[in-house]
Design an enzyme around this catalytic site. Sequence first.
Site, PDB file in Angstrom:
ATOM      1  N   ARG A  15     -25.149  -0.004   6.021  1.00 47.98           N
ATOM      2  CA  ARG A  15     -24.648  -1.256   5.447  1.00 47.98           C
ATOM      3  C   ARG A  15     -25.577  -2.440   5.738  1.00 47.98           C
ATOM      4  O   ARG A  15     -25.122  -3.568   5.955  1.00 47.98           O
ATOM      5  CB  ARG A  15     -23.240  -1.588   5.961  1.00 47.98           C
ATOM      6  N   GLU A  67     -17.701  -6.341   6.399  1.00 46.63           N
ATOM      7  CA  GLU A  67     -18.705  -5.933   5.416  1.00 46.63           C
ATOM      8  C   GLU A  67     -18.745  -6.983   4.296  1.00 46.63           C
ATOM      9  O   GLU A  67     -19.787  -7.284   3.733  1.00 46.63           O
ATOM     10  CB  GLU A  67     -18.307  -4.567   4.837  1.00 46.63           C
ATOM     11  N   SER A 115     -13.874  -1.560   1.680  1.00 43.90           N
ATOM     12  CA  SER A 115     -13.757  -1.694   3.151  1.00 43.90           C
ATOM     13  C   SER A 115     -13.998  -3.156   3.522  1.00 43.90           C
ATOM     14  O   SER A 115     -15.050  -3.706   3.178  1.00 43.90           O
ATOM     15  CB  SER A 115     -14.804  -0.843   3.859  1.00 43.90           C
TER      16      SER A 115
HETATM   17  P1  FAD Z   1     -21.414  -8.991  -5.222  1.00 44.38           P
HETATM   18  O1  FAD Z   1     -20.096  -8.850  -4.531  1.00 44.38           O
HETATM   19  O2  FAD Z   1     -21.453  -9.703  -6.518  1.00 44.38           O
HETATM   20  O3  FAD Z   1     -22.469  -9.573  -4.233  1.00 44.38           O
HETATM   21  C1  FAD Z   1     -22.575  -9.090  -2.918  1.00 44.38           C
HETATM   22  C2  FAD Z   1     -23.655  -9.898  -2.175  1.00 44.38           C
HETATM   23  O4  FAD Z   1     -24.931  -9.644  -2.734  1.00 44.38           O
HETATM   24  C3  FAD Z   1     -23.448 -11.409  -2.286  1.00 44.38           C
HETATM   25  O5  FAD Z   1     -23.864 -11.970  -1.070  1.00 44.38           O
HETATM   26  C4  FAD Z   1     -24.378 -11.808  -3.429  1.00 44.38           C
HETATM   27  O6  FAD Z   1     -24.805 -13.151  -3.320  1.00 44.38           O
HETATM   28  C5  FAD Z   1     -25.524 -10.853  -3.256  1.00 44.38           C
HETATM   29  N1  FAD Z   1     -26.170 -10.469  -4.517  1.00 44.38           N
HETATM   30  C6  FAD Z   1     -25.564  -9.930  -5.605  1.00 44.38           C
HETATM   31  N2  FAD Z   1     -26.473  -9.634  -6.549  1.00 44.38           N
HETATM   32  C7  FAD Z   1     -27.688 -10.007  -6.065  1.00 44.38           C
HETATM   33  C8  FAD Z   1     -29.021  -9.935  -6.547  1.00 44.38           C
HETATM   34  N3  FAD Z   1     -29.323  -9.421  -7.750  1.00 44.38           N
HETATM   35  N4  FAD Z   1     -30.008 -10.386  -5.761  1.00 44.38           N
HETATM   36  C9  FAD Z   1     -29.744 -10.896  -4.536  1.00 44.38           C
HETATM   37  N5  FAD Z   1     -28.501 -10.997  -4.018  1.00 44.38           N
HETATM   38  C10 FAD Z   1     -27.484 -10.547  -4.767  1.00 44.38           C
HETATM   39  N6  FAD Z   1     -19.564  -0.242  -0.997  1.00 44.38           N
HETATM   40  C11 FAD Z   1     -20.165   0.853  -0.476  1.00 44.38           C
HETATM   41  O7  FAD Z   1     -21.268   0.762   0.075  1.00 44.38           O
HETATM   42  N7  FAD Z   1     -19.571   2.077  -0.540  1.00 44.38           N
HETATM   43  C12 FAD Z   1     -18.378   2.262  -1.120  1.00 44.38           C
HETATM   44  O8  FAD Z   1     -17.877   3.379  -1.146  1.00 44.38           O
HETATM   45  C13 FAD Z   1     -17.721   1.130  -1.687  1.00 44.38           C
HETATM   46  N8  FAD Z   1     -16.510   1.252  -2.257  1.00 44.38           N
HETATM   47  C14 FAD Z   1     -15.888   0.162  -2.787  1.00 44.38           C
HETATM   48  C15 FAD Z   1     -14.641   0.327  -3.359  1.00 44.38           C
HETATM   49  C16 FAD Z   1     -13.983  -0.747  -3.916  1.00 44.38           C
HETATM   50  C17 FAD Z   1     -12.614  -0.556  -4.500  1.00 44.38           C
HETATM   51  C18 FAD Z   1     -14.606  -2.021  -3.926  1.00 44.38           C
HETATM   52  C19 FAD Z   1     -13.924  -3.202  -4.549  1.00 44.38           C
HETATM   53  C20 FAD Z   1     -15.830  -2.197  -3.322  1.00 44.38           C
HETATM   54  C21 FAD Z   1     -16.491  -1.097  -2.741  1.00 44.38           C
HETATM   55  N9  FAD Z   1     -17.734  -1.234  -2.100  1.00 44.38           N
HETATM   56  C22 FAD Z   1     -18.363  -0.129  -1.600  1.00 44.38           C
HETATM   57  C23 FAD Z   1     -18.356  -2.569  -1.922  1.00 44.38           C
HETATM   58  C24 FAD Z   1     -19.167  -3.022  -3.158  1.00 44.38           C
HETATM   59  O9  FAD Z   1     -18.815  -2.284  -4.278  1.00 44.38           O
HETATM   60  C25 FAD Z   1     -20.663  -2.911  -2.926  1.00 44.38           C
HETATM   61  O10 FAD Z   1     -21.045  -3.696  -1.830  1.00 44.38           O
HETATM   62  C26 FAD Z   1     -21.466  -3.357  -4.155  1.00 44.38           C
HETATM   63  O11 FAD Z   1     -22.813  -2.990  -4.015  1.00 44.38           O
HETATM   64  C27 FAD Z   1     -21.348  -4.854  -4.413  1.00 44.38           C
HETATM   65  O12 FAD Z   1     -21.887  -5.101  -5.684  1.00 44.38           O
HETATM   66  P2  FAD Z   1     -21.576  -6.424  -6.491  1.00 44.38           P
HETATM   67  O13 FAD Z   1     -22.483  -6.431  -7.669  1.00 44.38           O
HETATM   68  O14 FAD Z   1     -20.133  -6.543  -6.773  1.00 44.38           O
HETATM   69  O15 FAD Z   1     -22.027  -7.510  -5.454  1.00 44.38           O
HETATM   70  N1  EPU Z   2      -8.422   6.958   8.416  1.00 43.84           N
HETATM   71  C1  EPU Z   2      -7.333   6.543   9.130  1.00 43.84           C
HETATM   72  N2  EPU Z   2      -6.458   5.686   8.528  1.00 43.84           N
HETATM   73  C2  EPU Z   2      -6.635   5.249   7.256  1.00 43.84           C
HETATM   74  C3  EPU Z   2      -7.761   5.668   6.533  1.00 43.84           C
HETATM   75  C4  EPU Z   2      -8.653   6.518   7.137  1.00 43.84           C
HETATM   76  O1  EPU Z   2      -7.148   6.925  10.284  1.00 43.84           O
HETATM   77  O2  EPU Z   2      -5.799   4.475   6.791  1.00 43.84           O
HETATM   78  C5  EPU Z   2      -9.387   7.878   9.046  1.00 43.84           C
HETATM   79  C6  EPU Z   2      -9.612   9.122   8.169  1.00 43.84           C
HETATM   80  O3  EPU Z   2      -8.673  10.100   8.488  1.00 43.84           O
HETATM   81  C7  EPU Z   2     -11.015   9.524   8.534  1.00 43.84           C
HETATM   82  C8  EPU Z   2     -11.688   8.193   8.916  1.00 43.84           C
HETATM   83  O4  EPU Z   2     -10.660   7.251   9.127  1.00 43.84           O
HETATM   84  O5  EPU Z   2     -11.009  10.344   9.660  1.00 43.84           O
HETATM   85  C9  EPU Z   2     -12.685   7.697   7.856  1.00 43.84           C
HETATM   86  O6  EPU Z   2     -11.966   7.409   6.648  1.00 43.84           O
HETATM   87  P1  EPU Z   2     -12.675   7.516   5.199  1.00 43.84           P
HETATM   88  O7  EPU Z   2     -13.185   8.899   5.003  1.00 43.84           O
HETATM   89  O8  EPU Z   2     -11.718   7.004   4.201  1.00 43.84           O
HETATM   90  O9  EPU Z   2     -13.945   6.605   5.298  1.00 43.84           O
HETATM   91  P2  EPU Z   2     -14.180   5.140   5.903  1.00 43.84           P
HETATM   92  O10 EPU Z   2     -15.051   5.295   7.107  1.00 43.84           O
HETATM   93  O11 EPU Z   2     -12.917   4.402   6.078  1.00 43.84           O
HETATM   94  C10 EPU Z   2     -16.384   4.772   4.594  1.00 43.84           C
HETATM   95  C11 EPU Z   2     -16.992   3.640   3.834  1.00 43.84           C
HETATM   96  C12 EPU Z   2     -16.457   3.597   2.419  1.00 43.84           C
HETATM   97  C13 EPU Z   2     -16.787   4.935   1.733  1.00 43.84           C
HETATM   98  C14 EPU Z   2     -16.123   6.048   2.525  1.00 43.84           C
HETATM   99  C15 EPU Z   2     -16.427   7.407   1.968  1.00 43.84           C
HETATM  100  C16 EPU Z   2     -17.522   1.940   5.454  1.00 43.84           C
HETATM  101  C17 EPU Z   2     -17.187   0.607   6.017  1.00 43.84           C
HETATM  102  N3  EPU Z   2     -16.726   2.380   4.505  1.00 43.84           N
HETATM  103  O12 EPU Z   2     -14.999   4.475   4.728  1.00 43.84           O
HETATM  104  O13 EPU Z   2     -17.102   2.555   1.715  1.00 43.84           O
HETATM  105  O14 EPU Z   2     -16.322   4.940   0.419  1.00 43.84           O
HETATM  106  O15 EPU Z   2     -16.599   6.000   3.895  1.00 43.84           O
HETATM  107  O16 EPU Z   2     -17.703   7.795   2.330  1.00 43.84           O
HETATM  108  O17 EPU Z   2     -18.503   2.544   5.869  1.00 43.84           O
HETATM  109  C18 EPU Z   2     -16.942   0.220   1.257  1.00 43.84           C
HETATM  110  O18 EPU Z   2     -17.997   0.100   1.888  1.00 43.84           O
HETATM  111  O19 EPU Z   2     -16.376  -0.743   0.688  1.00 43.84           O
HETATM  112  C19 EPU Z   2     -16.337   1.551   1.158  1.00 43.84           C
HETATM  113  C20 EPU Z   2     -15.180   1.772   0.541  1.00 43.84           C
END
Ligand code: FAD
Ligand code: EPU
Length: 353
Positions: free
Chosen positions: A170, A336, A240
Amino acid sequence: MYDKILFFMSTKLKSLDRLTTFRIHAKAKNIITVTSSNTLAKEWRQAVDRKEPVVILGEGSNVLFLEDFNGTIILNRIKGISVTEDSSTWKLHVGAGEKWHELVQYSLANGMSGLENLALIFGCVGSAPIQNIGAYGIEFARVCEYVDVLNLHKNEQFRLTADQCQFGYRESIFTHDYRHGYAVVSVGICLDKHWQPVLEYGDLKKLSLHNVTPKQVFDSVCHMRTTNLPNPWHHGNAGSFFKNPIVKTVLASQIKEKYPEVPMYLQVSGDVKLAAAWLIERCELKGFQIGGAAVDKTHALVLINIDHATSSDVVKLARNVRTCVARKFGIWLEPEVRFISSVSEVNFIEVLE
Ligand code: FAD
Ligand code: EPU
């Protein structure tokens, strides 16, 4: 105070509500959509000349606006995907404003594997390198070849190799040295034609390494995500809210002694990554609500906008969650999500402590 009232009276502010996945009410003075790096540079320069603060946004899926933004929001919508190939790889050059999940779908539809574990992540392609998006055993770093960056102060574009991006969990150079004054305008992705499925996470472990297809991995990831994570279109959220903490083995062992079931992931550094969701759930915070913001009942790491939350509800809730986890486990969670005030992005310590 008087200046602030005048500002709100004299300017017709534009709504940001639909431009972030938190769906929290906030406005900005200007919202400008750009479709090329030239216009991005020009709009940024003009806003700076007007002495206005500027923030670049993709899909707003990782930000929380703390209040109305007294400046210009530049929405990056630089499009375009071009593909070249050699005997062993596909190389994709992708505009920063393409949607990440659509890129994953496009690659699979055209027979290119390697992005399937990163399906259904919100946001734009240009945001992927910023926090080095990761899920289900893969990070963006694994497929990144290069990132094209615009130095906004000098209006100069340059290319960073994946190594130069300093990717970590991250984090990257874009969350450190290039956090301000730089825009990602396109990325280069390299996909190996010799597909090696990554099946180490969750339901993926149930798939057979011998005959699994990229589409099956994609479907399984989409199923896990739609089952485990709240949909922002139902309850606004930014995924997250906190990062998973990486702690010293001594602390991890103390926690394991008391809670043998604690999920732990050993890091190359020797430190241990803990699941923030697990820590929050152990504090019995699932479903805990302050104002219109709540800890999601399905996934404790997601703070949701359950009922017309204000940013202040979310901040109070996040502060509460951090304090509870710190009291119980001695670990201070780091967000995050990125916080944006009326004039700039702000450090979480200023907001949450
Ligand atoms: P924004 O929210 O629009 O911007 C994020 C930051 O980047 C801001 O500080 C912005 O100023 C900057 N920025 C944006 N575009 C640019 C650019 N072109 N140049 C320079 N700076 C810029 N993240 C994960 O890593 N793994 C996941 O599994 C994951 N799951 C998600 C699930 C859900 C339901 C949601 C809502 C979010 C999840 N995220 C996850 C977080 C998010 O999707 C990522 O961080 C994504 O890359 C953000 O993209 P965005 O375009 O929406 O960025
Ligand atoms: N867990 C709990 N309680 C809950 C949810 C999960 O105890 O309510 C436990 C699960 O049982 C598991 C552990 O926590 O043992 C990890 O949970 P999960 O697999 O859902 O992954 P996470 O660590 O919570 C991370 C990323 C996610 C990504 C998933 C899948 C971060 C901060 N988050 O979540 O990214 O999608 O792994 O790889 O690293 C995001 O960054 O926005 C995001 C959604």
